[in-house]
Scaffold this motif. Structure first.
Motif, PDB file in Angstrom:
ATOM      1  N   ALA A  16      17.118 -20.692 -20.232  1.00 23.16           N
ATOM      2  CA  ALA A  16      17.985 -19.959 -19.205  1.00 23.16           C
ATOM      3  C   ALA A  16      17.125 -18.764 -18.890  1.00 23.16           C
ATOM      4  O   ALA A  16      17.373 -17.963 -17.666  1.00 23.16           O
ATOM      5  CB  ALA A  16      19.232 -19.907 -19.875  1.00 23.16           C
ATOM      6  N   ILE A  17      16.465 -18.111 -19.931  1.00 24.22           N
ATOM      7  CA  ILE A  17      15.705 -16.849 -19.912  1.00 24.22           C
ATOM      8  C   ILE A  17      14.411 -17.066 -18.919  1.00 24.22           C
ATOM      9  O   ILE A  17      14.232 -16.213 -17.997  1.00 24.22           O
ATOM     10  CB  ILE A  17      15.233 -16.261 -21.164  1.00 24.22           C
ATOM     11  CG1 ILE A  17      16.537 -15.646 -21.806  1.00 24.22           C
ATOM     12  CG2 ILE A  17      14.482 -15.059 -20.991  1.00 24.22           C
ATOM     13  CD1 ILE A  17      16.408 -15.545 -23.367  1.00 24.22           C
ATOM     14  N   ASN A  18      13.592 -17.888 -19.081  1.00 23.74           N
ATOM     15  CA  ASN A  18      12.390 -18.129 -18.551  1.00 23.74           C
ATOM     16  C   ASN A  18      12.231 -19.010 -17.253  1.00 23.74           C
ATOM     17  O   ASN A  18      11.106 -18.811 -16.643  1.00 23.74           O
ATOM     18  CB  ASN A  18      11.408 -18.742 -19.678  1.00 23.74           C
ATOM     19  CG  ASN A  18      11.127 -17.800 -20.731  1.00 23.74           C
ATOM     20  OD1 ASN A  18      11.383 -16.651 -20.600  1.00 23.74           O
ATOM     21  ND2 ASN A  18      11.327 -18.100 -22.139  1.00 23.74           N
ATOM     22  N   ASN A  19      13.271 -20.022 -17.247  1.00 26.08           N
ATOM     23  CA  ASN A  19      13.157 -20.888 -15.750  1.00 26.08           C
ATOM     24  C   ASN A  19      13.637 -19.795 -14.661  1.00 26.08           C
ATOM     25  O   ASN A  19      14.755 -20.249 -14.284  1.00 26.08           O
ATOM     26  CB  ASN A  19      13.469 -22.092 -16.273  1.00 26.08           C
ATOM     27  CG  ASN A  19      13.339 -23.097 -15.123  1.00 26.08           C
ATOM     28  OD1 ASN A  19      12.683 -22.716 -14.128  1.00 26.08           O
ATOM     29  ND2 ASN A  19      13.464 -24.299 -15.450  1.00 26.08           N
ATOM     30  N   PRO A  20      12.530 -19.655 -13.750  1.00 33.85           N
ATOM     31  CA  PRO A  20      13.461 -19.029 -12.581  1.00 33.85           C
ATOM     32  C   PRO A  20      13.804 -20.038 -11.556  1.00 33.85           C
ATOM     33  O   PRO A  20      14.569 -19.763 -10.474  1.00 33.85           O
ATOM     34  CB  PRO A  20      12.257 -18.279 -11.735  1.00 33.85           C
ATOM     35  CG  PRO A  20      10.870 -19.119 -12.370  1.00 33.85           C
ATOM     36  CD  PRO A  20      11.150 -19.436 -13.610  1.00 33.85           C
ATOM     37  N   ALA A  39      21.998 -15.082 -23.090  1.00 35.57           N
ATOM     38  CA  ALA A  39      21.098 -15.984 -23.814  1.00 35.57           C
ATOM     39  C   ALA A  39      20.386 -15.322 -25.012  1.00 35.57           C
ATOM     40  O   ALA A  39      20.131 -15.653 -26.074  1.00 35.57           O
ATOM     41  CB  ALA A  39      20.232 -16.628 -22.844  1.00 35.57           C
ATOM     42  N   ARG A  40      19.888 -14.085 -24.583  1.00 39.55           N
ATOM     43  CA  ARG A  40      19.045 -13.255 -25.569  1.00 39.55           C
ATOM     44  C   ARG A  40      20.158 -13.090 -26.787  1.00 39.55           C
ATOM     45  O   ARG A  40      19.464 -13.078 -27.913  1.00 39.55           O
ATOM     46  CB  ARG A  40      18.403 -12.093 -25.040  1.00 39.55           C
ATOM     47  CG  ARG A  40      17.246 -12.146 -24.069  1.00 39.55           C
ATOM     48  CD  ARG A  40      16.818 -10.952 -23.635  1.00 39.55           C
ATOM     49  NE  ARG A  40      15.494 -11.243 -22.963  1.00 39.55           N
ATOM     50  CZ  ARG A  40      15.103 -11.482 -21.647  1.00 39.55           C
ATOM     51  NH1 ARG A  40      16.256 -11.354 -20.905  1.00 39.55           N
ATOM     52  NH2 ARG A  40      14.047 -11.662 -21.175  1.00 39.55           N
ATOM     53  N   PHE A  41      21.221 -12.510 -26.630  1.00 38.44           N
ATOM     54  CA  PHE A  41      22.017 -12.172 -27.561  1.00 38.44           C
ATOM     55  C   PHE A  41      22.473 -13.539 -28.482  1.00 38.44           C
ATOM     56  O   PHE A  41      22.299 -13.480 -29.850  1.00 38.44           O
ATOM     57  CB  PHE A  41      23.283 -11.676 -27.003  1.00 38.44           C
ATOM     58  CG  PHE A  41      24.661 -11.821 -28.129  1.00 38.44           C
ATOM     59  CD1 PHE A  41      24.729 -10.852 -29.250  1.00 38.44           C
ATOM     60  CD2 PHE A  41      25.621 -12.503 -28.165  1.00 38.44           C
ATOM     61  CE1 PHE A  41      25.732 -10.823 -30.208  1.00 38.44           C
ATOM     62  CE2 PHE A  41      26.663 -12.599 -28.827  1.00 38.44           C
ATOM     63  CZ  PHE A  41      26.619 -11.788 -29.780  1.00 38.44           C
ATOM     64  N   ARG A  42      22.408 -14.810 -28.014  1.00 40.05           N
ATOM     65  CA  ARG A  42      22.904 -15.610 -28.470  1.00 40.05           C
ATOM     66  C   ARG A  42      21.583 -16.285 -29.450  1.00 40.05           C
ATOM     67  O   ARG A  42      21.751 -16.925 -30.586  1.00 40.05           O
ATOM     68  CB  ARG A  42      23.296 -16.917 -27.753  1.00 40.05           C
ATOM     69  CG  ARG A  42      24.799 -16.822 -27.106  1.00 40.05           C
ATOM     70  CD  ARG A  42      25.922 -17.034 -28.463  1.00 40.05           C
ATOM     71  NE  ARG A  42      27.295 -17.134 -28.222  1.00 40.05           N
ATOM     72  CZ  ARG A  42      27.983 -17.914 -27.854  1.00 40.05           C
ATOM     73  NH1 ARG A  42      27.089 -19.196 -27.938  1.00 40.05           N
ATOM     74  NH2 ARG A  42      29.351 -17.832 -27.730  1.00 40.05           N
ATOM     75  N   ILE A  43      20.312 -15.930 -28.893  1.00 39.70           N
ATOM     76  CA  ILE A  43      19.186 -16.645 -29.616  1.00 39.70           C
ATOM     77  C   ILE A  43      19.219 -15.489 -30.694  1.00 39.70           C
ATOM     78  O   ILE A  43      18.885 -16.287 -31.988  1.00 39.70           O
ATOM     79  CB  ILE A  43      18.068 -16.205 -28.640  1.00 39.70           C
ATOM     80  CG1 ILE A  43      17.887 -17.243 -27.807  1.00 39.70           C
ATOM     81  CG2 ILE A  43      16.701 -16.289 -29.699  1.00 39.70           C
ATOM     82  CD1 ILE A  43      16.817 -16.844 -26.652  1.00 39.70           C
ATOM     83  N   MET A  44      19.524 -14.321 -30.753  1.00 38.28           N
ATOM     84  CA  MET A  44      19.432 -13.615 -31.908  1.00 38.28           C
ATOM     85  C   MET A  44      20.745 -14.125 -32.964  1.00 38.28           C
ATOM     86  O   MET A  44      20.322 -14.464 -34.223  1.00 38.28           O
ATOM     87  CB  MET A  44      19.730 -11.969 -31.506  1.00 38.28           C
ATOM     88  CG  MET A  44      19.822 -11.198 -32.804  1.00 38.28           C
ATOM     89  SD  MET A  44      20.607  -9.652 -32.433  1.00 38.28           S
ATOM     90  CE  MET A  44      22.383  -9.797 -32.359  1.00 38.28           C
ATOM     91  N   VAL A  45      21.551 -14.175 -32.504  1.00 33.55           N
ATOM     92  CA  VAL A  45      22.927 -14.777 -33.441  1.00 33.55           C
ATOM     93  C   VAL A  45      22.361 -16.215 -34.154  1.00 33.55           C
ATOM     94  O   VAL A  45      22.647 -16.221 -34.971  1.00 33.55           O
ATOM     95  CB  VAL A  45      24.142 -15.004 -32.489  1.00 33.55           C
ATOM     96  CG1 VAL A  45      25.086 -15.747 -33.611  1.00 33.55           C
ATOM     97  CG2 VAL A  45      24.739 -13.852 -32.218  1.00 33.55           C
TER      98      VAL A  45
END
Length: 129
Positions: A16-20, A39-45
């Motif tokens: 979701a972060i990297n695929n434009p 998505a970045r928040f959930r990756i950390m969690v």
């Protein structure tokens, strides 16, 4: 994440972060940025749920650098501050839930992405207790 497959969740959140080329609903002005921040928040969690504190810290730092002014960066910091020693996921999520209950934008930004996607409530932002 809901099924407990945190490694797969990390992979999908990175997509979701990297695929434009991922299609967006078009319902929100800053939709891509909001979804990337979540998505970045959930990756950390997810890394904390896997017991990978160093990777969680790296994900938090990556978030701070990539989207320093997004409201979810503050959400990530609240989680981290409450989670940090003694490494309590429950404390981190409770702090995020309180934050989301006092700031409706935190859950609202994740809602209304079409009929196939759920509307988020404050307790859905970080439901891992």
């Amino acid at each position: 994440m809901a099924r407990g497959d945190y490694r797969q969740a990390i992979t999908l959140y990175r997509e979701a972060i990297n695929n434009p080329k991922l299609e967006l609903s078009g319902r929100h002005t800053d939709e891509r940025e909001d979804l990337q921040a979540f998505a970045r928040f959930r990756i950390m969690v997810a890394h904390t749920l896997l017991g990978e504190r160093d990777l969680a810290r790296a994900a938090r730092n990556e978030f701070h650098n990539a989207q320093p002014y997004h409201m979810y960066r503050a959400v990530a910091q609240v989680y981290w501050d409450a989670y940090a020693p003694p490494d309590s996921i429950s404390a981190g999520c409770k702090a995020v839930t309180v934050m989301a209950q006092t700031n409706a934008n935190i859950s609202d930004v994740l809602s209304d992405f079409g009929y196939a996607n759920p509307d988020f409530k404050a307790e859905d932002v970080c439901p891992f207790h």
